[in-house]
Design an enzyme around this catalytic site. Structure first.
Site, PDB file in Angstrom:
ATOM      1  CG  ASN A  38      -9.966   9.551 -59.678  1.00  0.00           C
ATOM      2  OD1 ASN A  38     -10.215  10.181 -60.701  1.00  0.00           O
ATOM      3  ND2 ASN A  38      -9.499   8.313 -59.689  1.00  0.00           N
ATOM      4  CE1 TYR A  66      -8.923   6.854 -67.661  1.00  0.00           C
ATOM      5  CE2 TYR A  66     -10.723   8.314 -68.230  1.00  0.00           C
ATOM      6  CZ  TYR A  66      -9.645   7.990 -67.420  1.00  0.00           C
ATOM      7  OH  TYR A  66      -9.298   8.807 -66.368  1.00  0.00           O
ATOM      8  CD  GLU A 108      -2.492   7.757 -70.957  1.00  0.00           C
ATOM      9  OE1 GLU A 108      -3.132   6.743 -70.603  1.00  0.00           O
ATOM     10  OE2 GLU A 108      -1.907   8.494 -70.138  1.00  0.00           O
ATOM     11  CG  HIS A 160      -5.117  10.223 -66.662  1.00  0.00           C
ATOM     12  ND1 HIS A 160      -5.313   8.869 -66.606  1.00  0.00           N
ATOM     13  CD2 HIS A 160      -4.141  10.432 -67.588  1.00  0.00           C
ATOM     14  CE1 HIS A 160      -4.501   8.277 -67.489  1.00  0.00           C
ATOM     15  NE2 HIS A 160      -3.791   9.207 -68.099  1.00  0.00           N
ATOM     16  CE  LYS A 203      -9.294  11.145 -64.022  1.00  0.00           C
ATOM     17  NZ  LYS A 203      -9.754   9.907 -63.344  1.00  0.00           N
TER      18      LYS A 203
HETATM   19  P1  ATP Z   1      -6.358   7.332 -64.142  1.00  0.00           P
HETATM   20  O1  ATP Z   1      -6.156   6.407 -65.346  1.00  0.00           O
HETATM   21  O2  ATP Z   1      -7.556   8.223 -64.291  1.00  0.00           O
HETATM   22  O3  ATP Z   1      -5.096   8.071 -63.809  1.00  0.00           O
HETATM   23  P2  ATP Z   1      -5.888   5.170 -62.362  1.00  0.00           P
HETATM   24  O4  ATP Z   1      -4.802   4.806 -63.323  1.00  0.00           O
HETATM   25  O5  ATP Z   1      -5.514   5.427 -60.949  1.00  0.00           O
HETATM   26  O6  ATP Z   1      -6.655   6.450 -62.860  1.00  0.00           O
HETATM   27  P3  ATP Z   1      -7.585   3.240 -63.654  1.00  0.00           P
HETATM   28  O7  ATP Z   1      -7.712   1.840 -63.218  1.00  0.00           O
HETATM   29  O8  ATP Z   1      -6.802   3.543 -64.890  1.00  0.00           O
HETATM   30  O9  ATP Z   1      -7.032   4.079 -62.409  1.00  0.00           O
HETATM   31  O10 ATP Z   1      -9.062   3.822 -63.785  1.00  0.00           O
HETATM   32  C1  ATP Z   1      -9.309   4.968 -64.574  1.00  0.00           C
HETATM   33  C2  ATP Z   1     -10.367   5.792 -63.902  1.00  0.00           C
HETATM   34  O11 ATP Z   1     -11.576   5.065 -63.880  1.00  0.00           O
HETATM   35  C3  ATP Z   1     -10.099   6.127 -62.432  1.00  0.00           C
HETATM   36  O12 ATP Z   1      -9.288   7.254 -62.272  1.00  0.00           O
HETATM   37  C4  ATP Z   1     -11.500   6.367 -61.914  1.00  0.00           C
HETATM   38  O13 ATP Z   1     -11.909   7.696 -62.207  1.00  0.00           O
HETATM   39  C5  ATP Z   1     -12.317   5.411 -62.733  1.00  0.00           C
HETATM   40  N1  ATP Z   1     -12.585   4.199 -61.959  1.00  0.00           N
HETATM   41  C6  ATP Z   1     -11.703   3.220 -61.655  1.00  0.00           C
HETATM   42  N2  ATP Z   1     -12.289   2.259 -60.921  1.00  0.00           N
HETATM   43  C7  ATP Z   1     -13.573   2.643 -60.759  1.00  0.00           C
HETATM   44  C8  ATP Z   1     -14.714   2.099 -60.106  1.00  0.00           C
HETATM   45  N3  ATP Z   1     -14.634   0.946 -59.459  1.00  0.00           N
HETATM   46  N4  ATP Z   1     -15.876   2.793 -60.160  1.00  0.00           N
HETATM   47  C9  ATP Z   1     -15.969   3.958 -60.824  1.00  0.00           C
HETATM   48  N5  ATP Z   1     -14.939   4.531 -61.459  1.00  0.00           N
HETATM   49  C10 ATP Z   1     -13.762   3.891 -61.432  1.00  0.00           C
HETATM   50 MG    MG Z   2      -5.121   4.617 -65.386  1.00  0.00          MG
END
Ligand code: ATP
Ligand code: MG
Length: 137
Positions: A112, A49, A126, A115, A9
């Site tokens: 974080n 997303y 994706e 992805h 990211k």
């Molecule tokens: P990613 O899809 O980015 O790999 P993930 O699968 O671990 O991450 P998801 O639940 O898909 O987690 O959430 C997508 C992204 O949304 C997270 O990587 C994070 O950057 C953001 N996110 C998730 N939860 C929160 C939250 N509570 N507050 C802010 N941002 C969040």
């Molecule tokens: Mg995810």
């Protein structure tokens, strides 16, 4: 062979973590099949997303993903979807184990750095969203 979509990211790119992250996937033994640097539009980020569109953080998340260069990649190998997520660590870096990418390199959930696709269907979708078939080796 199994493939997954991995993206560094804008925060990870900006912090200079590209080589560090790629080397973790390479050293594990996974194969890089496609790679490019892109600045996604907000509309593209919303597509990526789309599963999270009801969540309160959706708008901020899409603004962030489209805020700068993202390193989009496809990695291949046995179990790469699930194990790639293991290398990445829990979504919230406060809960990611040390030794994982987020555990070692990130602090807050909104930044974080990486992805990874969360299952075979999302991996397929994706990869198709981010890459043309001709961009894959
Ligand atoms: P990613 O899809 O980015 O790999 P993930 O699968 O671990 O991450 P998801 O639940 O898909 O987690 O959430 C997508 C992204 O949304 C997270 O990587 C994070 O950057 C953001 N996110 C998730 N939860 C929160 C939250 N509570 N507050 C802010 N941002 C969040
Ligand atoms: Mg995810």
């Amino acid at each position: 062979m199994e493939r997954t979509f991995i993206a560094i990211k804008p925060d990870g790119v900006q912090r200079g973590l590209i080589a560090e992250i790629i080397s973790r996937f390479e050293r594990k033994g996974y194969k890089l099949m496609a790679i490019k640097l892109v600045v996604p539009t907000k509309e593209f980020a919303q597509k990526h997303y789309h599963d999270l569109k009801e969540r309160p953080f959706f708008d901020g998340l899409c603004d962030f993903l489209s805020s700068g260069p993202v390193l989009a990649m496809v990695w291949e190998g046995e179990g790469v979807i699930k194990y790639g997520r293991k290398l990445i660590g829990a979504t919230d870096p406060q809960k990611s184990e040390p030794g994982t990418i987020r555990g070692d390199l990130a602090v807050v959930v909104g930044r974080n750095i990486i992805h990874g696709s969360d299952g075979p269907e999302t991996a397929k979708d994706e990869i198709a969203l981010w890459f043309e078939p001709s961009e894959l080796v």
